[in-house]
Scaffold this motif. Sequence first.
Motif, PDB file in Angstrom:
ATOM      1  N   ASN A 198     -20.018  18.936  54.043  1.00 14.64           N
ATOM      2  CA  ASN A 198     -21.464  18.769  54.219  1.00 14.64           C
ATOM      3  C   ASN A 198     -21.802  17.446  54.889  1.00 14.64           C
ATOM      4  OD1 ASN A 198     -21.997  21.228  53.024  1.00 14.64           O
ATOM      5  ND2 ASN A 198     -22.251  20.363  50.973  1.00 14.64           N
ATOM      6  N   THR A 199     -21.047  16.389  54.555  1.00 15.69           N
ATOM      7  CA  THR A 199     -21.315  15.097  55.180  1.00 15.69           C
ATOM      8  C   THR A 199     -20.988  15.131  56.672  1.00 15.69           C
ATOM      9  OG1 THR A 199     -20.770  14.034  53.081  1.00 15.69           O
ATOM     10  CG2 THR A 199     -20.887  12.627  55.021  1.00 15.69           C
ATOM     11  N   LEU A 200     -19.889  15.759  57.035  1.00 14.70           N
ATOM     12  CA  LEU A 200     -19.540  15.892  58.453  1.00 14.70           C
ATOM     13  C   LEU A 200     -20.575  16.725  59.192  1.00 14.70           C
ATOM     14  CD1 LEU A 200     -15.671  16.409  58.260  1.00 14.70           C
ATOM     15  CD2 LEU A 200     -16.902  14.384  59.057  1.00 14.70           C
ATOM     16  N   ASN A 201     -21.134  17.713  58.524  1.00 12.10           N
ATOM     17  CA  ASN A 201     -22.218  18.493  59.143  1.00 12.10           C
ATOM     18  C   ASN A 201     -23.421  17.610  59.445  1.00 12.10           C
ATOM     19  OD1 ASN A 201     -21.059  20.975  59.435  1.00 12.10           O
ATOM     20  ND2 ASN A 201     -21.857  21.815  57.513  1.00 12.10           N
ATOM     21  N   SER A 202     -23.704  16.686  58.525  1.00 13.31           N
ATOM     22  CA  SER A 202     -24.824  15.773  58.760  1.00 13.31           C
ATOM     23  C   SER A 202     -24.570  14.909  59.983  1.00 13.31           C
ATOM     24  CB  SER A 202     -25.041  14.891  57.521  1.00 13.31           C
ATOM     25  OG  SER A 202     -25.378  15.661  56.392  1.00 13.31           O
ATOM     26  N   ILE A 203     -23.332  14.391  60.113  1.00 14.00           N
ATOM     27  CA  ILE A 203     -22.998  13.570  61.268  1.00 14.00           C
ATOM     28  C   ILE A 203     -23.016  14.403  62.539  1.00 14.00           C
ATOM     29  CG2 ILE A 203     -21.178  12.164  62.307  1.00 14.00           C
ATOM     30  CD1 ILE A 203     -20.389  11.296  59.506  1.00 14.00           C
ATOM     31  N   ALA A 204     -22.529  15.642  62.465  1.00 11.77           N
ATOM     32  CA  ALA A 204     -22.565  16.526  63.632  1.00 11.77           C
ATOM     33  C   ALA A 204     -23.994  16.777  64.088  1.00 11.77           C
ATOM     34  CB  ALA A 204     -21.869  17.840  63.300  1.00 11.77           C
ATOM     35  N   ALA A 205     -24.917  16.885  63.142  1.00 12.21           N
ATOM     36  CA  ALA A 205     -26.315  17.078  63.513  1.00 12.21           C
ATOM     37  C   ALA A 205     -26.857  15.873  64.266  1.00 12.21           C
ATOM     38  CB  ALA A 205     -27.153  17.339  62.256  1.00 12.21           C
ATOM     39  N   LEU A 206     -26.428  14.669  63.884  1.00 12.43           N
ATOM     40  CA  LEU A 206     -26.853  13.472  64.604  1.00 12.43           C
ATOM     41  C   LEU A 206     -26.284  13.450  66.018  1.00 12.43           C
ATOM     42  CD1 LEU A 206     -26.396  10.803  61.773  1.00 12.43           C
ATOM     43  CD2 LEU A 206     -28.561  11.700  62.645  1.00 12.43           C
ATOM     44  N   VAL A 207     -25.036  13.847  66.164  1.00 13.32           N
ATOM     45  CA  VAL A 207     -24.422  13.878  67.489  1.00 13.32           C
ATOM     46  C   VAL A 207     -25.118  14.899  68.377  1.00 13.32           C
ATOM     47  CG1 VAL A 207     -22.281  14.353  68.745  1.00 13.32           C
ATOM     48  CG2 VAL A 207     -22.216  13.072  66.595  1.00 13.32           C
ATOM     49  N   ARG A 208     -25.417  16.071  67.839  1.00 11.28           N
ATOM     50  CA  ARG A 208     -26.105  17.102  68.624  1.00 11.28           C
ATOM     51  C   ARG A 208     -27.492  16.643  69.038  1.00 11.28           C
ATOM     52  NH1 ARG A 208     -23.702  20.568  64.741  1.00 11.28           N
ATOM     53  NH2 ARG A 208     -25.644  20.581  63.541  1.00 11.28           N
ATOM     54  N   GLY A 209     -28.098  15.789  68.217  1.00 11.97           N
ATOM     55  CA  GLY A 209     -29.426  15.285  68.564  1.00 11.97           C
ATOM     56  C   GLY A 209     -29.377  14.067  69.462  1.00 11.97           C
ATOM     57  N   ALA A 210     -28.205  13.782  70.043  1.00 12.06           N
ATOM     58  CA  ALA A 210     -28.033  12.662  70.986  1.00 12.06           C
ATOM     59  C   ALA A 210     -28.327  11.322  70.335  1.00 12.06           C
ATOM     60  CB  ALA A 210     -28.905  12.855  72.225  1.00 12.06           C
ATOM     61  N   ALA A 218     -23.498   6.321  60.761  1.00 10.57           N
ATOM     62  CA  ALA A 218     -23.204   7.321  59.740  1.00 10.57           C
ATOM     63  C   ALA A 218     -21.698   7.427  59.495  1.00 10.57           C
ATOM     64  CB  ALA A 218     -23.767   8.677  60.157  1.00 10.57           C
ATOM     65  N   ILE A 219     -20.910   7.338  60.549  1.00  4.14           N
ATOM     66  CA  ILE A 219     -19.456   7.388  60.390  1.00  4.14           C
ATOM     67  C   ILE A 219     -18.977   6.200  59.568  1.00  4.14           C
ATOM     68  CG2 ILE A 219     -17.273   7.208  61.638  1.00  4.14           C
ATOM     69  CD1 ILE A 219     -18.553   8.839  63.881  1.00  4.14           C
ATOM     70  N   VAL A 251     -27.206   8.628  49.752  1.00  4.97           N
ATOM     71  CA  VAL A 251     -28.607   8.757  50.177  1.00  4.97           C
ATOM     72  C   VAL A 251     -28.852   7.945  51.450  1.00  4.97           C
ATOM     73  CG1 VAL A 251     -31.001   8.262  49.536  1.00  4.97           C
ATOM     74  CG2 VAL A 251     -29.439   9.283  47.859  1.00  4.97           C
ATOM     75  N   ALA A 252     -28.256   6.750  51.533  1.00  3.75           N
ATOM     76  CA  ALA A 252     -28.399   5.939  52.745  1.00  3.75           C
ATOM     77  C   ALA A 252     -27.849   6.674  53.963  1.00  3.75           C
ATOM     78  CB  ALA A 252     -27.685   4.599  52.555  1.00  3.75           C
ATOM     79  N   LEU A 253     -26.755   7.377  53.787  1.00  5.94           N
ATOM     80  CA  LEU A 253     -26.195   8.169  54.894  1.00  5.94           C
ATOM     81  C   LEU A 253     -27.149   9.282  55.286  1.00  5.94           C
ATOM     82  CD1 LEU A 253     -23.901   9.059  56.776  1.00  5.94           C
ATOM     83  CD2 LEU A 253     -22.901  10.299  54.853  1.00  5.94           C
ATOM     84  N   GLN A 254     -27.731   9.960  54.310  1.00 11.40           N
ATOM     85  CA  GLN A 254     -28.657  11.053  54.623  1.00 11.40           C
ATOM     86  C   GLN A 254     -29.934  10.546  55.278  1.00 11.40           C
ATOM     87  OE1 GLN A 254     -27.868  14.242  54.462  1.00 11.40           O
ATOM     88  NE2 GLN A 254     -25.850  13.593  53.728  1.00 11.40           N
ATOM     89  N   ARG A 255     -30.327   9.328  54.932  1.00 13.13           N
ATOM     90  CA  ARG A 255     -31.512   8.756  55.577  1.00 13.13           C
ATOM     91  C   ARG A 255     -31.284   8.533  57.063  1.00 13.13           C
ATOM     92  NH1 ARG A 255     -33.703   4.304  51.173  1.00 13.13           N
ATOM     93  NH2 ARG A 255     -35.333   5.615  50.249  1.00 13.13           N
ATOM     94  N   LEU A 256     -30.030   8.226  57.439  1.00 22.65           N
ATOM     95  CA  LEU A 256     -29.742   8.081  58.863  1.00 22.65           C
ATOM     96  C   LEU A 256     -29.984   9.390  59.601  1.00 22.65           C
ATOM     97  CD1 LEU A 256     -26.430   5.985  58.722  1.00 22.65           C
ATOM     98  CD2 LEU A 256     -28.718   5.185  59.359  1.00 22.65           C
ATOM     99  N   ARG A 257     -29.771  10.477  58.930  1.00 25.76           N
ATOM    100  CA  ARG A 257     -29.972  11.780  59.572  1.00 25.76           C
ATOM    101  C   ARG A 257     -31.435  12.216  59.535  1.00 25.76           C
ATOM    102  NH1 ARG A 257     -27.629  17.663  57.490  1.00 25.76           N
ATOM    103  NH2 ARG A 257     -28.775  18.916  59.025  1.00 25.76           N
ATOM    104  N   PHE A 258     -32.070  12.099  58.357  1.00 30.06           N
ATOM    105  CA  PHE A 258     -33.410  12.653  58.202  1.00 30.06           C
ATOM    106  C   PHE A 258     -34.519  11.638  58.457  1.00 30.06           C
ATOM    107  CE2 PHE A 258     -30.766  15.408  55.477  1.00 30.06           C
ATOM    108  CZ  PHE A 258     -31.056  16.629  56.055  1.00 30.06           C
ATOM    109  N   GLY A 259     -34.187  10.352  58.457  1.00 27.86           N
ATOM    110  CA  GLY A 259     -35.193   9.338  58.726  1.00 27.86           C
ATOM    111  C   GLY A 259     -36.277   9.307  57.669  1.00 27.86           C
ATOM    112  N   ASP A 260     -37.522   9.178  58.136  1.00 26.96           N
ATOM    113  CA  ASP A 260     -38.651   9.065  57.202  1.00 26.96           C
ATOM    114  C   ASP A 260     -38.943  10.360  56.464  1.00 26.96           C
ATOM    115  OD1 ASP A 260     -38.948   6.457  57.965  1.00 26.96           O
ATOM    116  OD2 ASP A 260     -40.463   6.905  59.515  1.00 26.96           O
ATOM    117  N   ALA A 261     -38.318  11.454  56.912  1.00 24.64           N
ATOM    118  CA  ALA A 261     -38.559  12.722  56.219  1.00 24.64           C
ATOM    119  C   ALA A 261     -37.984  12.709  54.802  1.00 24.64           C
ATOM    120  CB  ALA A 261     -37.952  13.878  57.013  1.00 24.64           C
ATOM    121  N   LEU A 262     -36.988  11.844  54.574  1.00 27.15           N
ATOM    122  CA  LEU A 262     -36.386  11.725  53.245  1.00 27.15           C
ATOM    123  C   LEU A 262     -37.000  10.530  52.536  1.00 27.15           C
ATOM    124  CD1 LEU A 262     -34.390  12.360  51.006  1.00 27.15           C
ATOM    125  CD2 LEU A 262     -32.633  11.141  52.300  1.00 27.15           C
ATOM    126  N   ARG A 263     -37.791  10.802  51.548  1.00 20.12           N
ATOM    127  CA  ARG A 263     -38.431   9.767  50.741  1.00 20.12           C
ATOM    128  C   ARG A 263     -37.729   9.746  49.379  1.00 20.12           C
ATOM    129  NH1 ARG A 263     -44.859  11.062  52.047  1.00 20.12           N
ATOM    130  NH2 ARG A 263     -44.688  10.801  54.327  1.00 20.12           N
TER     131      ARG A 263
END
Length: 391
Positions: A198-210, A218-219, A251-263
């Motif tokens: 799941n964590t690698l999926n989060s990083i992959a989503a960041l890569v796909r979003g340029a 995140a790595i 949670v800090a790692l997930q914030r890198l992916r979701f930004g302000d959407a994660l409160r």
Amino acid sequence: MPSPPLPHAAEVLASQPLTRRGVARAVGGSLLFWSLVTLALAVSAAVDQQRAGRVVTVLEMLARFWPTTLPQMGFTALIALVLQAHPEVLERPRRVLAVAAVGVPLYLLIATPLVVLIQMAQQGQPLARFPEALGQWPAINVWIDAISSSGALAAQLGWAYWRQTQRQQQLMLQTQADNLRLRLTLLQGQLEPHFLFNTLNSIAALVRGAERTVALQAISRLSDLLRYALRASQQRWVSVADELRFVDDYVALQRLRFGDALRWDARVEGPDWARWACPPLLLQPLVENAVRYGLEAAEPGEHADLSLVVRPEGRTLVLWLSNPRPAEAQLMRGHGLGLAKTRERLQVLYGDRARIETEASSQRFELCLRLPLEDLDAALDAVAGPEPERG
């Protein structure tokens, strides 16, 4: 996972072959038991003689009675040795009855002449009178010997059956403990790849979003997480403080992916959590489930307010976790795995002393974990076990 079958009684007792210690225990136990019986008889006989006006001491009566119990001592010790050398007889009650039916009469045929010879020697009678003395031996004495030898056989069999039951119970408990440890290891092993995937999926989503810069951060975060996960997975217990720091890093790692959407709102109350024990990688799957439930299943652009409260209640850790529950959301494959496996781990480790309660409304999903607090040092010492004796 099914438990392996318990060994039969013969297999249990055969695992302890006849040794010098076993021989010494059988002979010594028989000697001690019959010596005490003889002492009681000597005291009673001395008292009776003194009441009749004869001056007789207990030692004199003991010296008279003790040699006559030598056959009983030998018979009792022989039974103990046979049961140690051939425990398979305990599995066959008919064979036990057959042995008793043959053993007791055989003992009487051997013991009765021996006792007669012993008493003749004590009285200074010539050996030529042995046939006459044997013929005049009271039948009541034979019956007493038959009863006492049967009692000795019954006592030895009862002791052997009791030892068998104790050994089987110990093996059963050991087998259950081994099964639980194996099951716990498998559960923990299932959670670790799940977390990494799941964590690698989060990083992959960041890569796909340029967002490569964020992906590099995140790595780096993932490296820290994996370092802890690798260390913790090799331990039975870690501290609650370590687990809470791991949750913060996740949670800090997930914030890198979701930004302000994660409160994220975390409140940790209470004592120094570093002194209390916690199973490794226990809390992160619960938070991961909340993140995925609240954000990954939500509509694009929506934000999620996640809250975490940790506090003590007596000797219990209470963790309260709340996340939004998007309406009509389709959960991705794998949602709920961490929650199910965490419940199973808690059952293995704590039984009914720990539990997870959940409540789902139309807007929120709430989880409450209750975990008994145990001292970390004591828990680690229990895992390590006592140091082996050095001889």
